[in-house]
Motif scaffolding. Structure first.
Motif, PDB file in Angstrom:
ATOM      1  N   ALA A   4       0.863  -1.201  -0.054  1.00 20.33           N
ATOM      2  CA  ALA A   4      -0.042  -0.081  -0.194  1.00 20.33           C
ATOM      3  C   ALA A   4       0.857   1.284  -0.007  1.00 20.33           C
ATOM      4  CB  ALA A   4      -0.934   0.070   1.303  1.00 20.33           C
ATOM      5  N   GLU A   5       2.168   1.068   0.435  1.00 23.72           N
ATOM      6  CA  GLU A   5       2.983   2.439   0.461  1.00 23.72           C
ATOM      7  C   GLU A   5       3.908   2.335  -0.750  1.00 23.72           C
ATOM      8  OE1 GLU A   5       5.656   1.836   3.852  1.00 23.72           O
ATOM      9  OE2 GLU A   5       3.950   1.896   5.407  1.00 23.72           O
ATOM     10  N   GLY A   6       3.422   1.438  -1.752  1.00 26.10           N
ATOM     11  CA  GLY A   6       4.162   1.646  -3.039  1.00 26.10           C
ATOM     12  C   GLY A   6       5.372   0.745  -3.066  1.00 26.10           C
ATOM     13  N   LYS A   7       5.775   0.056  -2.192  1.00 28.26           N
ATOM     14  CA  LYS A   7       6.967  -0.771  -2.151  1.00 28.26           C
ATOM     15  C   LYS A   7       6.962  -1.843  -3.015  1.00 28.26           C
ATOM     16  CE  LYS A   7       8.494   1.505   1.463  1.00 28.26           C
ATOM     17  NZ  LYS A   7       9.559   2.670   1.416  1.00 28.26           N
ATOM     18  N   SER A   8       7.993  -1.869  -3.878  1.00 31.75           N
ATOM     19  CA  SER A   8       8.527  -3.143  -4.615  1.00 31.75           C
ATOM     20  C   SER A   8       8.905  -4.439  -3.951  1.00 31.75           C
ATOM     21  CB  SER A   8       9.659  -2.790  -5.650  1.00 31.75           C
ATOM     22  OG  SER A   8      10.745  -2.658  -4.695  1.00 31.75           O
ATOM     23  N   ASN A   9       8.816  -5.378  -4.671  1.00 30.74           N
ATOM     24  CA  ASN A   9       9.321  -6.775  -4.122  1.00 30.74           C
ATOM     25  C   ASN A   9      10.562  -6.577  -3.314  1.00 30.74           C
ATOM     26  OD1 ASN A   9       6.611  -7.868  -4.646  1.00 30.74           O
ATOM     27  ND2 ASN A   9       7.514  -9.107  -6.269  1.00 30.74           N
ATOM     28  N   ARG A  10      11.311  -6.287  -3.914  1.00 32.54           N
ATOM     29  CA  ARG A  10      12.767  -5.997  -3.429  1.00 32.54           C
ATOM     30  C   ARG A  10      12.768  -5.003  -2.285  1.00 32.54           C
ATOM     31  NH1 ARG A  10      17.348  -4.395  -7.641  1.00 32.54           N
ATOM     32  NH2 ARG A  10      16.795  -6.655  -8.349  1.00 32.54           N
ATOM     33  N   GLN A  11      12.124  -4.206  -2.326  1.00 30.01           N
ATOM     34  CA  GLN A  11      12.088  -3.142  -1.058  1.00 30.01           C
ATOM     35  C   GLN A  11      11.439  -3.917   0.119  1.00 30.01           C
ATOM     36  OE1 GLN A  11      10.075   0.166  -3.253  1.00 30.01           O
ATOM     37  NE2 GLN A  11      11.950   1.336  -3.033  1.00 30.01           N
ATOM     38  N   ILE A  12      10.589  -4.519  -0.233  1.00 27.97           N
ATOM     39  CA  ILE A  12       9.525  -5.357   0.958  1.00 27.97           C
ATOM     40  C   ILE A  12      10.725  -6.404   1.596  1.00 27.97           C
ATOM     41  CG2 ILE A  12       7.938  -7.032   1.589  1.00 27.97           C
ATOM     42  CD1 ILE A  12       6.320  -5.501  -0.746  1.00 27.97           C
ATOM     43  N   GLY A  13      11.348  -6.971   0.581  1.00 29.87           N
ATOM     44  CA  GLY A  13      12.491  -8.050   1.107  1.00 29.87           C
ATOM     45  C   GLY A  13      13.423  -7.367   1.881  1.00 29.87           C
ATOM     46  N   GLN A  14      13.902  -6.432   1.427  1.00 29.62           N
ATOM     47  CA  GLN A  14      14.869  -5.521   2.308  1.00 29.62           C
ATOM     48  C   GLN A  14      14.431  -5.196   3.651  1.00 29.62           C
ATOM     49  OE1 GLN A  14      16.017  -2.588  -0.367  1.00 29.62           O
ATOM     50  NE2 GLN A  14      17.687  -3.763  -1.363  1.00 29.62           N
ATOM     51  N   THR A  15      13.056  -4.667   3.950  1.00 28.29           N
ATOM     52  CA  THR A  15      12.395  -4.262   5.015  1.00 28.29           C
ATOM     53  C   THR A  15      12.249  -5.359   6.122  1.00 28.29           C
ATOM     54  OG1 THR A  15      11.385  -2.288   3.850  1.00 28.29           O
ATOM     55  CG2 THR A  15      10.562  -3.125   6.006  1.00 28.29           C
ATOM     56  N   LEU A  16      11.775  -6.536   5.388  1.00 27.63           N
ATOM     57  CA  LEU A  16      11.348  -7.891   6.275  1.00 27.63           C
ATOM     58  C   LEU A  16      12.742  -8.855   6.155  1.00 27.63           C
ATOM     59  CD1 LEU A  16       7.581  -7.879   5.136  1.00 27.63           C
ATOM     60  CD2 LEU A  16       8.668  -6.849   7.110  1.00 27.63           C
ATOM     61  N   PHE A  17      13.504  -8.569   5.559  1.00 30.61           N
ATOM     62  CA  PHE A  17      14.851  -9.497   5.589  1.00 30.61           C
ATOM     63  C   PHE A  17      14.203 -10.739   4.991  1.00 30.61           C
ATOM     64  CE2 PHE A  17      15.514  -6.794   9.317  1.00 30.61           C
ATOM     65  CZ  PHE A  17      16.540  -6.247   9.041  1.00 30.61           C
ATOM     66  N   LEU A  18      13.559 -10.655   3.806  1.00 30.17           N
ATOM     67  CA  LEU A  18      13.111 -11.963   3.116  1.00 30.17           C
ATOM     68  C   LEU A  18      13.848 -11.828   1.744  1.00 30.17           C
ATOM     69  CD1 LEU A  18       9.181 -11.891   4.038  1.00 30.17           C
ATOM     70  CD2 LEU A  18      11.040 -13.212   4.938  1.00 30.17           C
ATOM     71  N   ALA A  19      13.951 -12.892   1.080  1.00 28.02           N
ATOM     72  CA  ALA A  19      14.407 -13.140  -0.361  1.00 28.02           C
ATOM     73  C   ALA A  19      13.379 -12.459  -1.188  1.00 28.02           C
ATOM     74  CB  ALA A  19      14.445 -14.451  -0.715  1.00 28.02           C
ATOM     75  N   GLU A  20      13.711 -11.999  -2.414  1.00 27.17           N
ATOM     76  CA  GLU A  20      12.645 -11.284  -3.128  1.00 27.17           C
ATOM     77  C   GLU A  20      11.639 -12.449  -3.749  1.00 27.17           C
ATOM     78  OE1 GLU A  20      12.782  -8.344  -7.354  1.00 27.17           O
ATOM     79  OE2 GLU A  20      14.599  -8.949  -6.316  1.00 27.17           O
ATOM     80  N   GLY A  21      12.103 -13.551  -4.053  1.00 26.21           N
ATOM     81  CA  GLY A  21      11.420 -14.609  -4.496  1.00 26.21           C
ATOM     82  C   GLY A  21      10.296 -14.980  -3.635  1.00 26.21           C
ATOM     83  N   THR A  22      10.574 -14.903  -2.099  1.00 25.80           N
ATOM     84  CA  THR A  22       9.646 -15.362  -1.194  1.00 25.80           C
ATOM     85  C   THR A  22       8.483 -14.394  -1.002  1.00 25.80           C
ATOM     86  OG1 THR A  22      11.536 -16.448   0.186  1.00 25.80           O
ATOM     87  CG2 THR A  22       9.489 -15.798   1.254  1.00 25.80           C
ATOM     88  N   VAL A  23       8.927 -13.153  -0.997  1.00 27.63           N
ATOM     89  CA  VAL A  23       8.033 -11.923  -1.163  1.00 27.63           C
ATOM     90  C   VAL A  23       7.000 -12.132  -2.142  1.00 27.63           C
ATOM     91  CG1 VAL A  23       7.709  -9.477  -1.377  1.00 27.63           C
ATOM     92  CG2 VAL A  23       9.764 -10.240  -0.202  1.00 27.63           C
ATOM     93  N   LYS A  24       7.598 -12.531  -3.345  1.00 27.22           N
ATOM     94  CA  LYS A  24       6.657 -12.673  -4.785  1.00 27.22           C
ATOM     95  C   LYS A  24       5.757 -13.671  -4.406  1.00 27.22           C
ATOM     96  CE  LYS A  24       6.835 -13.696  -9.647  1.00 27.22           C
ATOM     97  NZ  LYS A  24       7.752 -14.022 -10.925  1.00 27.22           N
ATOM     98  N   ASN A  25       6.082 -14.798  -3.583  1.00 20.97           N
ATOM     99  CA  ASN A  25       5.211 -15.903  -3.411  1.00 20.97           C
ATOM    100  C   ASN A  25       4.150 -15.263  -2.347  1.00 20.97           C
ATOM    101  OD1 ASN A  25       6.476 -17.485  -4.851  1.00 20.97           O
ATOM    102  ND2 ASN A  25       7.885 -18.416  -3.260  1.00 20.97           N
ATOM    103  N   TYR A  26       4.738 -14.626  -1.506  1.00 23.78           N
ATOM    104  CA  TYR A  26       3.636 -13.914  -0.452  1.00 23.78           C
ATOM    105  C   TYR A  26       2.558 -12.933  -1.187  1.00 23.78           C
ATOM    106  CZ  TYR A  26       5.340 -15.128   4.376  1.00 23.78           C
ATOM    107  OH  TYR A  26       6.013 -16.069   5.242  1.00 23.78           O
TER     108      TYR A  26
END
Length: 237
Positions: free
Chosen positions: A188-210
């Motif tokens: 909702a804040e407009g973050k990309s998958n990569r930015q979300i991964g960096q914030t939550l310490f998750l791999a970008e692929g994991t974020v994509k699955n979420y």
């Protein structure tokens, strides 16, 4: 044969606009930006789809009221065929139904033609970063349409129609766990998958699955819809 990218740092743009003077004016504006390149111009929706498939641009600026094929139909075809291409609707149309249909078709951003130059340029750059953008006014229109659909959804519906509402008038959705709720907030804040991964310490692929799982649970077709639904859920009663 598709076009090859010469400079990966440059945002490649196709402009779809039936009014030649507007199309050329936008092209001139973008041409002076060192990180942007207009690679194609279309005067109707059919040309827009054909150019997008041929050139595979990063962003398509899409007018909605065009001859031969309208912007909503063109947006739907482009987003289905080219998931890496972002569609920015740039139009004079701001009625609730038109805005809603464009977002449902897959538009990642929606601006009116009276938007400031800086807002247009900033939105294009945000889309390149994988972010979505809707002004509060446009987001409210889409939320209102979601609400009306929830209130008037019939008891039975076709497989591709929106989900049925619960007794209280809200869509029947699965609940999200804490991690999914946090990811939805960041979307909702407009973050990309990569930015979300960096914030939550998750791999970008994991974020994509979420994100895919969240979209299934909330019956959303695009990240833009997820962002709108998140805002709707956070609205005070």
């Amino acid at each position: 044969m598709t076009a090859e990218r010469v400079n990966p740092s440059v945002i490649r743009i196709v402009i779809a606009e039936d009014q030649a003077i507007v199309r050329r004016g936008v092209a001139l504006l973008l041409a002076i930006e060192p990180d942007m390149e207009v690679v194609g111009q279309a005067s109707n929706g059919v040309e827009a789809v054909d150019l997008a498939l041929l050139l595979r641009p990063d962003v398509v600026l899409m007018d909605l009221h065009m001859p031969v094929k309208g912007g909503v139909a063109a947006t739907r075809e482009i987003t289905r065929s080219l998931p890496g291409t972002q569609v920015l609707v740039l139009t004079t149309l701001d009625d609730d139904e038109t805005v809603f249909e464009a977002v449902r078709a897959g538009a990642h951003a929606y601006l009116l033609k009276d938007a400031a130059e800086d807002e247009l340029l900033g939105t294009i750059r945000a889309l390149r970063r994988g972010e979505s953008h809707l002004t509060p006014q446009i987001a409210r229109k889409v939320m209102d349409q979601f609400r009306r659909l929830a209130e008037h959804q019939p008891a039975t519906s076709a497989p591709d129609s929106p989900p049925e509402p619960a007794d209280g008038g809200a869509f029947v959705t699965e609940s999200l766990n804490d991690k999914e709720e946090k990811i939805l907030e960041l979307i909702a804040e407009g973050k990309s998958n990569r930015q979300i991964g960096q914030t939550l310490f998750l791999a970008e692929g994991t974020v994509k699955n979420y994100v895919s799982r969240i979209m299934e649970k909330l019956h959303a077709n695009t990240r833009t819809e997820l962002a709108i639904l998140s805002r709707k859920q956070r609205r005070p009663d």
